[in-house]
Write a protein that holds these residues in place. Sequence first.
Motif, PDB file in Angstrom:
ATOM      1  N   TYR A 109       0.835  -1.062  -0.104  1.00  0.00           N
ATOM      2  CA  TYR A 109      -0.006   0.568  -0.167  1.00  0.00           C
ATOM      3  C   TYR A 109       0.752   1.186  -0.011  1.00  0.00           C
ATOM      4  N   THR A 110       0.585   2.469  -1.012  1.00  0.00           N
ATOM      5  CA  THR A 110       1.266   3.488  -0.094  1.00  0.00           C
ATOM      6  C   THR A 110       0.269   4.465   0.146  1.00  0.00           C
ATOM      7  N   ASN A 111       0.567   5.367   1.320  1.00  0.00           N
ATOM      8  CA  ASN A 111       0.214   7.008   1.709  1.00  0.00           C
ATOM      9  C   ASN A 111      -0.009   7.984   0.386  1.00  0.00           C
ATOM     10  N   GLU A 112      -1.580   8.245   1.143  1.00  0.00           N
ATOM     11  CA  GLU A 112      -1.219   9.796  -0.291  1.00  0.00           C
ATOM     12  C   GLU A 112      -1.944  10.977   0.945  1.00  0.00           C
ATOM     13  N   GLU A 113      -1.621  12.039   0.177  1.00  0.00           N
ATOM     14  CA  GLU A 113      -1.682  12.640   0.678  1.00  0.00           C
ATOM     15  C   GLU A 113      -3.114  13.087   1.706  1.00  0.00           C
ATOM     16  N   GLY A 120      -2.721  11.602   4.440  1.00  0.00           N
ATOM     17  CA  GLY A 120      -3.157   9.837   4.925  1.00  0.00           C
ATOM     18  C   GLY A 120      -4.111   8.748   4.229  1.00  0.00           C
ATOM     19  N   LEU A 121      -4.530   9.165   3.424  1.00  0.00           N
ATOM     20  CA  LEU A 121      -5.300   8.146   2.253  1.00  0.00           C
ATOM     21  C   LEU A 121      -4.221   7.222   2.782  1.00  0.00           C
ATOM     22  N   LEU A 122      -4.981   5.292   2.866  1.00  0.00           N
ATOM     23  CA  LEU A 122      -4.236   4.330   2.566  1.00  0.00           C
ATOM     24  C   LEU A 122      -4.757   3.790   1.222  1.00  0.00           C
ATOM     25  N   ASN A 123      -3.879   3.704  -0.382  1.00  0.00           N
ATOM     26  CA  ASN A 123      -4.125   3.021  -1.732  1.00  0.00           C
ATOM     27  C   ASN A 123      -3.601   2.086  -1.410  1.00  0.00           C
ATOM     28  N   ASN A 124      -4.190   1.028  -1.740  1.00  0.00           N
ATOM     29  CA  ASN A 124      -4.254  -0.453  -1.567  1.00  0.00           C
ATOM     30  C   ASN A 124      -4.620  -1.270  -3.166  1.00  0.00           C
TER      31      ASN A 124
END
Length: 59
Positions: A3-7, A9-13
């Motif tokens: 996963y990555t952290n976006e602006e 604090g959202l997580l993108n799986n």
Amino acid sequence: MPYTNEEGGLLNNFAREPKIYQAEPPTEGQKRTYLILGIAATALVVALIIVAFFVSKSS
């Protein structure tokens, strides 16, 4: 799971990517099987067309 952290604090799986492999050419036995299945399928379609033709003529 990656996963990555976006602006904000959202997580993108992201889905896991499958392993990539190179396909092998069919063996002689597989080629023969494909030929037999192709002939059988063609014969089935032709037989169905003939049956449909005769059924439509009989009424």
